[in-house]
Design a protein around this motif. Sequence first.
Motif, short mmCIF file in Angstrom:
data_model
loop_
_atom_site.label_atom_id
_atom_site.label_comp_id
_atom_site.label_asym_id
_atom_site.label_seq_id
_atom_site.Cartn_x
_atom_site.Cartn_y
_atom_site.Cartn_z
N TYR A 133 3.59 10.66 6.78
CA TYR A 133 2.80 11.75 7.39
C TYR A 133 2.17 12.71 6.38
CZ TYR A 133 4.86 9.89 11.58
OH TYR A 133 5.24 9.03 12.58
N SER A 134 2.30 12.44 5.07
CA SER A 134 1.58 13.28 4.11
C SER A 134 0.21 12.67 3.86
CB SER A 134 2.30 13.34 2.76
OG SER A 134 3.68 13.48 2.95
N MET A 135 -0.76 13.55 3.79
CA MET A 135 -2.13 13.09 3.54
C MET A 135 -2.34 12.93 2.04
SD MET A 135 -5.20 15.44 4.75
CE MET A 135 -6.88 15.17 4.28
N GLY A 136 -2.95 11.86 1.61
CA GLY A 136 -3.17 11.66 0.17
C GLY A 136 -4.08 10.49 -0.10
N ASN A 137 -4.03 10.00 -1.35
CA ASN A 137 -4.90 8.90 -1.77
C ASN A 137 -4.35 7.56 -1.29
OD1 ASN A 137 -6.74 10.41 -3.66
ND2 ASN A 137 -4.75 10.88 -4.60
N LEU A 138 -5.16 6.82 -0.57
CA LEU A 138 -4.75 5.48 -0.17
C LEU A 138 -4.83 4.57 -1.40
CD1 LEU A 138 -3.99 3.30 1.85
CD2 LEU A 138 -6.39 3.18 2.52
N ALA A 139 -3.70 3.97 -1.77
CA ALA A 139 -3.63 3.17 -2.99
C ALA A 139 -3.00 1.81 -2.69
CB ALA A 139 -2.81 3.90 -4.04
N TRP A 161 -1.62 0.82 -9.90
CA TRP A 161 -2.24 1.05 -8.60
C TRP A 161 -3.76 1.00 -8.67
CZ3 TRP A 161 0.79 1.36 -4.35
CH2 TRP A 161 2.15 1.67 -4.54
N TYR A 162 -4.34 0.61 -7.55
CA TYR A 162 -5.79 0.72 -7.32
C TYR A 162 -5.99 1.92 -6.39
CZ TYR A 162 -10.17 -0.18 -4.81
OH TYR A 162 -11.40 -0.06 -4.22
N ILE A 163 -6.81 2.88 -6.82
CA ILE A 163 -7.05 4.08 -6.01
C ILE A 163 -8.35 3.88 -5.24
CG2 ILE A 163 -7.29 6.60 -6.05
CD1 ILE A 163 -4.60 5.62 -7.08
N SER A 164 -8.25 3.88 -3.92
CA SER A 164 -9.39 3.45 -3.09
C SER A 164 -10.48 4.49 -2.94
CB SER A 164 -8.87 3.08 -1.70
OG SER A 164 -8.40 4.26 -1.04
N TYR A 171 -2.92 8.68 5.73
CA TYR A 171 -1.48 8.90 5.72
C TYR A 171 -0.80 7.69 6.33
CZ TYR A 171 -1.51 10.14 10.75
OH TYR A 171 -1.65 10.11 12.10
N MET A 172 0.53 7.59 6.08
CA MET A 172 1.30 6.47 6.61
C MET A 172 2.31 7.06 7.59
SD MET A 172 3.64 3.89 4.34
CE MET A 172 5.02 5.01 4.30
N ASP A 173 2.60 6.36 8.68
CA ASP A 173 3.61 6.92 9.58
C ASP A 173 4.98 6.33 9.22
OD1 ASP A 173 3.87 4.44 10.83
OD2 ASP A 173 2.64 4.98 12.56
N ASP A 174 6.01 6.69 10.00
CA ASP A 174 7.36 6.27 9.59
C ASP A 174 7.65 4.81 9.93
OD1 ASP A 174 7.41 6.71 12.26
OD2 ASP A 174 8.92 8.30 12.22
N GLU A 175 6.65 4.12 10.53
CA GLU A 175 6.82 2.67 10.72
C GLU A 175 5.89 1.86 9.82
OE1 GLU A 175 8.28 2.10 15.23
OE2 GLU A 175 6.24 2.85 15.01
N GLY A 176 5.31 2.54 8.82
CA GLY A 176 4.49 1.82 7.85
C GLY A 176 3.07 1.50 8.32
N ALA A 189 0.85 -1.19 0.00
CA ALA A 189 0.00 0.00 0.00
C ALA A 189 0.88 1.23 0.00
CB ALA A 189 -0.90 0.00 1.22
N ALA A 190 0.34 2.36 -0.46
CA ALA A 190 1.08 3.62 -0.45
C ALA A 190 0.11 4.78 -0.42
CB ALA A 190 1.97 3.71 -1.68
N ILE A 191 0.65 5.95 -0.10
CA ILE A 191 -0.13 7.18 -0.21
C ILE A 191 0.37 7.93 -1.44
CG2 ILE A 191 -0.75 9.35 0.94
CD1 ILE A 191 -1.78 6.85 2.43
N LEU A 192 -0.53 8.19 -2.37
CA LEU A 192 -0.16 8.83 -3.62
C LEU A 192 -0.81 10.21 -3.73
CD1 LEU A 192 -0.75 5.91 -6.21
CD2 LEU A 192 1.30 6.39 -4.85
N ASP A 193 -0.13 11.12 -4.42
CA ASP A 193 -0.81 12.38 -4.75
C ASP A 193 -1.66 12.14 -6.00
OD1 ASP A 193 0.81 12.55 -6.99
OD2 ASP A 193 2.12 14.11 -6.17
N ASP A 194 -2.36 13.18 -6.47
CA ASP A 194 -3.30 12.97 -7.57
C ASP A 194 -2.60 12.63 -8.88
OD1 ASP A 194 -5.41 13.35 -5.89
OD2 ASP A 194 -5.64 15.49 -6.36
N GLN A 195 -1.28 12.91 -8.96
CA GLN A 195 -0.53 12.55 -10.17
C GLN A 195 0.05 11.15 -10.09
OE1 GLN A 195 -0.20 15.84 -8.74
NE2 GLN A 195 -1.78 16.22 -10.29
N GLY A 196 -0.06 10.52 -8.93
CA GLY A 196 0.46 9.16 -8.80
C GLY A 196 1.84 9.09 -8.16
N ASN A 197 2.34 10.20 -7.64
CA ASN A 197 3.63 10.16 -6.94
C ASN A 197 3.45 9.63 -5.53
OD1 ASN A 197 5.03 11.62 -9.09
ND2 ASN A 197 3.75 13.34 -8.42
N GLU A 198 4.39 8.78 -5.10
CA GLU A 198 4.32 8.27 -3.73
C GLU A 198 4.74 9.37 -2.76
OE1 GLU A 198 5.77 4.33 -2.45
OE2 GLU A 198 5.68 3.80 -4.59
#
Length: 574
Positions: free
Chosen positions: A403-409, A437-440, A445-450, A390-399
């Motif tokens: 701690y950044s808020m974005g699209n859960l993918a 990616w699948y955009i949910s 956001y993800m923390d520094d421990e995943g 899983a990852a947090i992506l911006d609207d352009q698809g960048n990971e």
Amino acid sequence: MGKVHQEILPRRANNSNLADYGQAVTYFKWEDVERQFSWYETGKVNMAYEAVDRHVEEGRGGKTALIYSDPVREESYSFADLKEKSNRFGNVLRKYGIGKGDRVFLFMPRQPDLYFSLLGILKIGAVVGPLFEAFMETAVKDRLEDSGAVALVTTPELLKRVKREELPDLRHIFLVGGYSDPEKGLISYDLESASASVELEPEWLGLEDGLIMHYTSGSTGKPKGVYHVQRAMIQHYYTGRVVLDLRDDDIYWCTADPGWVTGTSYGIFAPWLNGITNVVRGGRFSPRDWYSTIERCRVTVWYSAPTAFRMLMGAGNESLKGVDLSSLRHVLSVGEPLNPEVIRWGDNVLGQRIHDTWWMTETGGQLICNYPGMDIKLGSMGQPLPGITAAILDDQGNELPPYSMGNLAIKTPWPSMMDRIWNNPAKYEEYFRIPGWYISGDSAYMDDEGYFWFLGRVDDCINSSGEMIGPFEVESKLVEHPAVAEAGVIGIPDALRGEIVKAFISLREGYLPSDALKDEIAAFVKSGLSAHAAPREIEFKDKLPKTRSGKIMRRVLKAWELHQPAGDLSTIED
Ligand code: 6R9
């Protein structure tokens, strides 16, 4: 996004089933899961065979598969019983020319025949579509029409809500507890099943052949038919082991209705693929009734939803007096964010840590979870399961970094990923608009421990004076206030701040609405969370609008507020 509410609960002593797969992500291979299925050797695939017949063939036919009860009856059925009953109905369906790929829908209350007929449909390779019993005429018609269902299993009472004259594809209706009337295309489920053969050779399928359709409503427009294929069984089986932590002697209770994906993936497939005894409770929810179901059936693993836990919590400790919940060893939640307050209640009152699990109708199975063997961070959905990225992506698809808020993918594919949206390829493509990616549609956001932290549906996030606020965080703080039973938070337009936070609140037993209470609650959020997240408006409601799966419908709150049409309301609770 700051390092908020990172309260860590230590891992429980638990020798997890995950050990079967090498515990560590690096060792995980889906193929090791696939080896558990007979088709890995034979090439012959059928979900109902794997969930039922296989146990009979391997000598477990006498084991109890289903314990059904409601306020007037209690019955149990073995795996051999399930095999016989589903074979009989499979033969009935075949007699009427129904077979592989046909859509057959179910529209009936939770009762044993719902489970038998669902398995019968799968045995002959048809695709099953379970509907909530409470759907009214239009909701039923829209779904049967869109899916092109050729047959329906229902009751004489519910048949009144089926507009047959408008459904040319619907050729056969099987009535549970009703009589045949060939002129009207009505067939007695009971009589025909009773005289059908108990022998049936299942329809052998491929992993990409159809399994089930669940309609899920988007925020606007008509419901989408999410179509899953046989391959999903790999995920159902695996998550049953590593997330539900099922063991041979478990008594498992999933409280969800099969009209919701949780009620099939985890109310039918996961437990029975694992050969586990499954409890189904009919009738209406009441705290007393639920607690006594756990006590009477000696439930060990319990899967429910935040809305139910909040109702139990709101009912107070009185309703727990004299009940013995000591059989429980593992409790899980899905459907909505699990408020830290609810987890604390579980620890203190149930004596059980509630494990949150995140997934969607479209994902077919659990993906991000708190599973046995990992540390739980209060308020986090947990981590992607081994085998899932899983990852947090911006609207352009960048990971995005931690701690950044974005699209859960979620990285594609995984075994239970939806195969299509029926009749709507464009809608399907939208989920996969970023290659790989699948955009949910959820914001997180993800923390520094995943660990992943849910903020809200993307559409529900609130922008107040340039600060992004996730409704979940505010709602969780609100339910920590002793007067608050449930809270739904939305953004409403504001000339100065862009949006401001408004909270709809239902109060706990014994509290009365007042302006003083509003001020007190607002101040509570302000001091406990932040000034910008504190609701500037509060409205008390007896009940919040919810879906049948217990989700607070924030878009309905918003539509009320803005005097706009609320969109599709077919899944709203009455
Ligand atoms: C299984 C199911 C999916 C949406 C999903 C999200 C919300 C589900 C959650 C959760 C926070 C969790 N959701 N589980 N939000 N924490 N553990 O619920 O499927 O009915 O399709 O809903 O529910 O917003 O996107 P479905």
